[in-house]
Scaffold this motif. Structure first.
Motif, PDB file in Angstrom:
ATOM      1  N   GLU A 252       0.808  -1.220   0.000  1.00 24.93           N
ATOM      2  CA  GLU A 252       0.000   0.000   0.000  1.00 24.93           C
ATOM      3  C   GLU A 252       0.843   1.273   0.000  1.00 24.93           C
ATOM      4  O   GLU A 252       0.330   2.362  -0.245  1.00 24.93           O
ATOM      5  N   ASP A 253       2.126   1.163   0.302  1.00 22.66           N
ATOM      6  CA  ASP A 253       2.988   2.347   0.307  1.00 22.66           C
ATOM      7  C   ASP A 253       3.190   2.829  -1.119  1.00 22.66           C
ATOM      8  O   ASP A 253       3.537   2.047  -2.010  1.00 22.66           O
ATOM      9  N   SER A 254       2.991   4.115  -1.334  1.00 20.29           N
ATOM     10  CA  SER A 254       3.119   4.668  -2.684  1.00 20.29           C
ATOM     11  C   SER A 254       4.581   4.705  -3.125  1.00 20.29           C
ATOM     12  O   SER A 254       5.502   4.622  -2.304  1.00 20.29           O
TER      13      SER A 254
ATOM     14  N   GLU B  63       6.125   7.286  -4.291  1.00 20.53           N
ATOM     15  CA  GLU B  63       6.730   8.509  -3.750  1.00 20.53           C
ATOM     16  C   GLU B  63       7.165   8.305  -2.294  1.00 20.53           C
ATOM     17  O   GLU B  63       8.255   8.722  -1.909  1.00 20.53           O
ATOM     18  N   HIS B  64       6.313   7.660  -1.513  1.00 21.22           N
ATOM     19  CA  HIS B  64       6.636   7.413  -0.104  1.00 21.22           C
ATOM     20  C   HIS B  64       7.854   6.501   0.020  1.00 21.22           C
ATOM     21  O   HIS B  64       8.749   6.744   0.847  1.00 21.22           O
TER      22      HIS B  64
ATOM     23  N   TYR C  51      11.854   2.526  -9.150  1.00 19.41           N
ATOM     24  CA  TYR C  51      10.668   3.337  -8.896  1.00 19.41           C
ATOM     25  C   TYR C  51      10.433   4.353 -10.007  1.00 19.41           C
ATOM     26  O   TYR C  51       9.307   4.807 -10.210  1.00 19.41           O
TER      27      TYR C  51
ATOM     28  N   ASP D 241       4.197   0.100 -10.740  1.00 20.34           N
ATOM     29  CA  ASP D 241       3.621  -0.649  -9.627  1.00 20.34           C
ATOM     30  C   ASP D 241       4.581  -0.622  -8.426  1.00 20.34           C
ATOM     31  O   ASP D 241       5.724  -1.082  -8.526  1.00 20.34           O
ATOM     32  N   PRO D 242       4.130  -0.108  -7.272  1.00 19.93           N
ATOM     33  CA  PRO D 242       5.029  -0.013  -6.106  1.00 19.93           C
ATOM     34  C   PRO D 242       5.587  -1.355  -5.652  1.00 19.93           C
ATOM     35  O   PRO D 242       6.751  -1.439  -5.256  1.00 19.93           O
TER      36      PRO D 242
END
Length: 140
Positions: free
Chosen positions: A40-42, A44-45, A103, A108-109
């Motif tokens: 669930e972590d993006s 960017e994060h 990334y 897809d993260p």
């Protein structure tokens, strides 16, 4: 063979060792960080965590290195110490940059995270292999 002879044979060997050490350390720590992230972590994060971790650990390491270098040298850093700091700074950018590449290329993260972990594992494995080879512990 005295210390002067060793420096003549291998100039900046200490600086290279410090840079490789920090690069390996960052690879291991960022790999552990990536393992703990969720799907669930993006993107960017995750990139922020990679760069924040790399920069934070590098600043802490460089601070400690500079303090001990000045202490050991009686109040003044040597030219070799400055080369070490430069090498460690480059190692930080290279490792964080390498971990960031997936990334930038993968939307897809989860897949980007997996590829970043693979790249860092490759760095760790290559460093281990190169170390074993230098020590004469490989068959090649």
């Amino acid at each position: 063979m005295g210390a002067e002879d060793i420096l003549e044979v291998a100039p900046h060997q200490h600086a290279r060792r410090e840079a490789v050490t920090l690069g390996l350390y960052l690879s291991i720590v960022i790999l552990a960080l990536l393992v703990g992230l969720s799907a669930e972590d993006s993107i960017e994060h995750q990139m922020q965590l990679i760069w924040g971790t790399a920069i934070g650990l590098s600043i802490a390491h460089l601070f400690a290195y500079r303090m001990t270098a000045v202490f050991a040298a009686g109040g003044k850093m040597s030219e070799e110490d400055w080369y070490s700091i430069l090498g460690m700074t480059v190692a930080t950018v290279v490792i964080a940059g390498l971990a960031t590449v997936p990334y930038l290329l993968i939307d897809d993260p989860l897949n980007a995270n997996t590829m970043a972990m693979l790249l860092l594992t490759t760095v760790i494995g290559f460093t281990g292999y190169a170390t074993a080879k230098k020590a004469g512990l490989t068959g090649t």
